[in-house]
Design a protein around this motif. Structure first.
Motif, mmCIF file in Angstrom:
data_model
loop_
_atom_site.group_PDB
_atom_site.id
_atom_site.type_symbol
_atom_site.label_atom_id
_atom_site.label_comp_id
_atom_site.label_asym_id
_atom_site.label_seq_id
_atom_site.Cartn_x
_atom_site.Cartn_y
_atom_site.Cartn_z
ATOM 1 N N LEU A 14 15.962 -20.283 -68.604
ATOM 2 C CA LEU A 14 15.197 -21.048 -69.594
ATOM 3 C C LEU A 14 14.937 -20.162 -70.796
ATOM 4 O O LEU A 14 14.381 -19.063 -70.670
ATOM 5 C CB LEU A 14 13.874 -21.534 -69.006
ATOM 6 N N THR A 15 15.340 -20.645 -71.956
ATOM 7 C CA THR A 15 15.133 -19.938 -73.209
ATOM 8 C C THR A 15 14.323 -20.820 -74.151
ATOM 9 O O THR A 15 14.683 -21.989 -74.376
ATOM 10 C CB THR A 15 16.474 -19.581 -73.876
ATOM 11 N N PRO A 22 14.742 -16.406 -80.176
ATOM 12 C CA PRO A 22 14.700 -16.902 -78.795
ATOM 13 C C PRO A 22 13.822 -16.041 -77.892
ATOM 14 O O PRO A 22 13.747 -14.823 -78.049
ATOM 15 C CB PRO A 22 16.163 -16.836 -78.360
ATOM 16 N N VAL A 23 13.159 -16.701 -76.951
ATOM 17 C CA VAL A 23 12.378 -16.032 -75.915
ATOM 18 C C VAL A 23 13.033 -16.368 -74.578
ATOM 19 O O VAL A 23 13.099 -17.538 -74.188
ATOM 20 C CB VAL A 23 10.903 -16.485 -75.921
ATOM 21 N N PHE A 24 13.527 -15.340 -73.891
ATOM 22 C CA PHE A 24 14.230 -15.540 -72.624
ATOM 23 C C PHE A 24 13.203 -15.528 -71.493
ATOM 24 O O PHE A 24 12.848 -14.472 -70.968
ATOM 25 C CB PHE A 24 15.296 -14.474 -72.439
ATOM 26 N N SER A 45 2.072 -10.512 -65.976
ATOM 27 C CA SER A 45 1.992 -11.584 -66.957
ATOM 28 C C SER A 45 3.259 -11.590 -67.804
ATOM 29 O O SER A 45 3.752 -10.540 -68.216
ATOM 30 C CB SER A 45 0.770 -11.392 -67.858
ATOM 31 N N GLY A 46 3.794 -12.792 -68.041
ATOM 32 C CA GLY A 46 4.985 -12.915 -68.863
ATOM 33 C C GLY A 46 6.288 -12.810 -68.106
ATOM 34 O O GLY A 46 7.359 -12.822 -68.712
ATOM 35 N N CYS A 47 6.224 -12.752 -66.751
ATOM 36 C CA CYS A 47 7.468 -12.611 -65.981
ATOM 37 C C CYS A 47 8.085 -13.956 -65.623
ATOM 38 O O CYS A 47 9.164 -14.000 -65.029
ATOM 39 C CB CYS A 47 7.236 -11.785 -64.717
ATOM 40 N N ALA A 62 15.029 -26.686 -67.740
ATOM 41 C CA ALA A 62 15.873 -25.496 -67.738
ATOM 42 C C ALA A 62 16.925 -25.586 -68.842
ATOM 43 O O ALA A 62 17.400 -26.674 -69.178
ATOM 44 C CB ALA A 62 16.553 -25.336 -66.383
ATOM 45 N N SER A 63 17.268 -24.427 -69.385
ATOM 46 C CA SER A 63 18.334 -24.356 -70.391
ATOM 47 C C SER A 63 19.709 -24.278 -69.743
ATOM 48 O O SER A 63 20.712 -24.681 -70.341
ATOM 49 C CB SER A 63 18.128 -23.126 -71.290
ATOM 50 N N ALA A 64 19.776 -23.733 -68.531
ATOM 51 C CA ALA A 64 21.041 -23.590 -67.821
ATOM 52 C C ALA A 64 20.755 -23.536 -66.325
ATOM 53 O O ALA A 64 19.640 -23.248 -65.901
ATOM 54 C CB ALA A 64 21.775 -22.328 -68.265
#
Length: 259
Positions: A14-15, A22-24, A45-47, A62-64
């Motif tokens: 997910l991006t 972009p934020v992966f 946090s942020g994982c 989801a992006s992929a």
């Protein structure tokens, strides 16, 4: 007998697109959660722990890659009410009583046996007798138990829990951890539980998924192999401490202590 898969994620990524680029959020997530599992997602946090939970719940797309819930796409699972979702905060309506908050999804569904379900699930979370109370009359821990009862009211096979005890003090958290294990044993639900706490993850789980940030990915999956009938005293045993150390090492390997 082969365990039945409740959640299957394959090469899930997910991006997010932002003004700064972009934020992966998630990358290459492969995870199977079987019927009756209690799986904790742990990481800094942020994982992407909550993001992964939200993808499973069809609150993010989801992006992929792919993800299925009880053999359905997340959107289908959401419409079929295949899961209950417990948020970080209880998110109760202050003008509705406890029983009215628990019964809200049943009202929306037009469930015929709503009153019986509300009563049964309040008993499961040890809140029988508090039906007519309002949220502001309850402690934080009791409010969160109302939230859990509301999630269970739709009778899902899967319970998704996003760090529900994170804001509570340690004494209340310990008590709710024990009660949650008892609830899990009584209902036979499959649970996916987000936490920042190593002791909480080890105490509750059959498996622990260790995640690392930037982008969110799975770096270890740990089978706890602890007896399912656990009390808080198990946290002092060598087996418990060994698992906790492996989780800690996984978090360190994922650079979580540098954030």
């Amino acid at each position: 007998m082969t365990a039945q898969a409740v959640i299957c994620a394959s090469d899930l990524s997910l991006t997010f697109t932002t003004a700064d680029g972009p934020v992966f959020a998630l990358q290459g997530i492969n995870l199977t959660v079987n019927d009756g599992d209690f799986v904790s997602l742990i990481g800094p946090s942020g994982c992407g722990k909550t993001t992964l939970l939200r993808v499973i719940a069809d609150l993010e797309r989801a992006s992929a890659g792919t993800v299925s819930v009880n053999g359905m796409a997340p959107e289908q699972a959401r419409k079929a009410r295949a899961y209950g979702y417990v948020f970080q905060a209880p998110a109760l309506y202050p003008w509705r009583t406890v029983e009215q908050n628990v019964g809200l999804p049943l009202e929306i569904m037009g469930t015929a046996d709503a009153a019986a379900r509300v009563r049964r699930n309040l008993e499961l979370v040890n809140l029988a007798g508090f039906e007519k109370k309002f949220p502001w009359q309850l402690s934080g821990g009791m409010q969160q138990r109302v939230s859990i009862a509301r999630a269970l009211a739709v009778e899902p096979k899967l319970l998704l829990m996003d760090e529900p005890f994170g804001a509570l003090d340690e004494i209340v958290r310990d008590k709710l951890n024990q009660q949650l294990l008892e609830l899990w044993a009584a209902t036979k639900k499959t649970v996916v539980f987000v936490t920042h706490s190593i002791p909480e993850a080890v105490f509750l789980s059959t498996r622990i998924v260790v995640m690392s940030p930037r982008p969110g990915r799975i770096i270890d999956v740990i089978e706890t192999n602890l007896p399912r009938d656990r009390t808080l005293d198990i946290r002092e045993t060598g087996a418990f401490l060994k698992i906790a150390q492996r989780v800690r090492e996984g978090l360190k390997a994922g650079h979580s202590y540098e954030d």
